[in-house]
Design an enzyme around this catalytic site. Structure first.
Site, short mmCIF file in Angstrom:
data_model
loop_
_atom_site.label_atom_id
_atom_site.label_comp_id
_atom_site.label_asym_id
_atom_site.label_seq_id
_atom_site.Cartn_x
_atom_site.Cartn_y
_atom_site.Cartn_z
N GLU A 1 3.05 6.68 8.76
CA GLU A 1 3.44 5.61 9.68
C GLU A 1 3.71 4.32 8.92
O GLU A 1 3.09 4.05 7.90
CB GLU A 1 2.30 5.31 10.66
CG GLU A 1 1.76 6.52 11.35
CD GLU A 1 0.43 6.23 12.06
OE1 GLU A 1 -0.13 7.16 12.62
OE2 GLU A 1 -0.03 5.08 12.03
N ASN B 1 -9.48 -1.94 16.44
CA ASN B 1 -8.55 -1.24 17.31
C ASN B 1 -9.22 0.10 17.62
O ASN B 1 -9.28 0.95 16.75
CB ASN B 1 -7.25 -1.01 16.51
CG ASN B 1 -6.01 -1.32 17.31
OD1 ASN B 1 -6.03 -1.37 18.53
ND2 ASN B 1 -4.91 -1.52 16.59
N CYS C 1 -13.80 6.49 5.80
CA CYS C 1 -14.49 5.45 6.58
C CYS C 1 -14.62 5.97 8.02
O CYS C 1 -13.63 6.37 8.62
CB CYS C 1 -13.71 4.14 6.55
SG CYS C 1 -13.35 3.57 4.88
N CYS D 1 3.83 -3.37 7.46
CA CYS D 1 2.60 -2.70 7.01
C CYS D 1 2.99 -1.27 6.67
O CYS D 1 3.53 -0.55 7.52
CB CYS D 1 1.59 -2.74 8.15
SG CYS D 1 0.07 -1.86 7.78
N CYS E 1 -6.04 9.82 4.15
CA CYS E 1 -6.83 9.01 3.23
C CYS E 1 -8.12 9.75 2.91
O CYS E 1 -8.70 10.37 3.79
CB CYS E 1 -7.15 7.65 3.85
SG CYS E 1 -8.05 6.56 2.73
N SER F 1 -4.22 -3.88 -0.33
CA SER F 1 -5.54 -3.86 0.28
C SER F 1 -6.34 -2.68 -0.26
O SER F 1 -5.83 -1.56 -0.30
CB SER F 1 -5.35 -3.73 1.79
OG SER F 1 -6.56 -3.46 2.42
N GLY G 1 -3.94 5.25 3.94
CA GLY G 1 -4.22 5.48 2.53
C GLY G 1 -4.88 4.32 1.81
O GLY G 1 -4.91 3.20 2.29
N CYS H 1 -3.79 2.14 12.03
CA CYS H 1 -3.23 3.14 11.14
C CYS H 1 -3.83 4.51 11.42
O CYS H 1 -5.01 4.65 11.67
CB CYS H 1 -3.45 2.75 9.68
SG CYS H 1 -5.06 3.13 9.03
N CYS I 1 -12.33 4.90 11.21
CA CYS I 1 -10.87 4.81 11.02
C CYS I 1 -10.20 6.14 11.35
O CYS I 1 -10.64 7.20 10.89
CB CYS I 1 -10.60 4.42 9.57
SG CYS I 1 -8.95 4.75 9.00
N SER J 1 -11.25 -4.72 1.69
CA SER J 1 -11.79 -4.33 2.99
C SER J 1 -13.30 -4.24 2.86
O SER J 1 -13.82 -3.22 2.41
CB SER J 1 -11.23 -2.97 3.40
OG SER J 1 -9.82 -3.05 3.45
N LEU J 2 -13.97 -5.30 3.20
CA LEU J 2 -15.42 -5.36 2.94
C LEU J 2 -16.21 -4.73 4.09
O LEU J 2 -17.01 -3.85 3.89
CB LEU J 2 -15.84 -6.83 2.72
CG LEU J 2 -17.15 -6.99 1.96
CD1 LEU J 2 -17.05 -6.48 0.54
CD2 LEU J 2 -17.61 -8.44 1.96
#
Ligand code: SF4
Length: 287
Positions: free
Chosen positions: A28, A236, A52, A41, A48, A137, A103, A279, A55, A160-161
């Site tokens: 995407e 999201n 996480c 984006c 990926c 990122s 990713g 994503c 996600c 991305s913390l």
């Protein structure tokens, strides 16, 4: 690669594209037009491997790395659409690119670096875009951040913390068990010093998970006096997931706790929720 479909929202100014690659893999990209800029984006991997738990992309695992051409083509398509006036608001030029789609870009290092070169080399070899308009990122692959600093780009780095403490980050961003918050931030600060760019800290606010004011305070202490900008991202929600966005009052208290340390912080405008904007969501519904 071919377009499976475009989905638009926000009066056509947010356009998400679902791509099918030559081997059937789905990825995407999203184009977002604002009054003063246009941001794309893009994805650097199909799926990926970082796992996480909050996600949609992470849930499906890694299919494969994208090639340099597959990364660049997402941009070329968006630039054409803008040039030809397909996005409401008249013909326009692309101003920003963020590697924040599917990713972990630094896990597909050579192809991502190759794509940055193709995008930013002067015409006719490249597209002549500005390195300063590109943000990469990462979840914090420390050796790759050092390598990226050695490239000498003027791109922005975003980390991305999602948690200021190792205990929570070990579960939210599993790669943290390898490289801890302190190491990741130090690598980010070093990149910032060498590139002359402010470091972006991305933090998805997740209700009752990482949105407590004391965590905001802890984040503020870690970042105080550093050349950073904190982007808070209201989560999201992924359908069927227990993870959801913070309550407004918790969000406010979190912002105040960071700002109390003089650290610049903003809440990202979220777009495209009604078109599975986060994503991996669109590709997940197609499977
Ligand atoms: S949040 Fe980013 S790094 Fe983590 S699984 Fe999703 S795409 Fe990968």
């Amino acid at each position: 690669m071919s377009v499976v479909r475009h989905l638009s929202t926000d009066q056509g100014t947010t356009r998400k594209t679902l791509w099918r690659l030559f081997d059937g893999t789905l990825v995407e990209s999203v184009l977002m037009r604002y009054p003063d800029r246009v941001t794309m984006c893009i994805s650097s991997q199909a799926g990926c491997g970082m796992n996480c738990p909050f996600c949609a992309t992470g849930q499906a695992g890694l299919d494969r790395n994208l090639s340099t051409a597959e990364i660049v083509h997402q941009i070329v398509d968006g630039m054409r659409a803008l040039r030809d006036g397909e996005v409401p608001g008249g013909p326009a030029r692309l101003s920003n690119i963020v590697f924040m789609g599917m990713g972990e870009p630094l896990a597909n290092y050579n192809r991502v670096i190759g794509s940055i070169r193709r995008l930013t080399d002067p015409e006719p070899d490249g597209l002549g875009l500005s390195q300063r308009g590109i943000t990469v990122s990462t979840v914090g692959l420390v050796p790759a951040i050092h390598r990226f600093a050695d490239e000498g780009f003027k791109c922005r780095l975003a980390i991305s913390l999602h948690a200021p403490d190792d205990e929570l980050r070990d579960t939210l961003v599993p790669v943290n068990t390898r490289w801890k918050v302190r190491e990741v931030l130090d690598a980010g600060f070093e990149y910032s010093a060498r590139s002359g760019r402010r470091l972006s800290i991305e933090y998805a606010l997740i209700r009752d998970i990482n949105d407590q004011a004391w965590r905001g305070d802890r984040l503020g202490r870690l970042l105080k006096g550093k050349p950073v900008h904190v982007n808070l991202i209201p989560l999201n929600p992924t359908p069927g997931s227990k993870w959801t966005a913070s309550r407004p009052e918790d969000e406010r208290a979190f912002v105040e706790a960071i700002a109390a340390h003089g650290v610049p912080v903003t809440i990202r405008d979220t777009r495209g929720q009604e078109i599975d904007g986060a994503c991996g969501q669109l590709a997940a519904t197609e499977r």
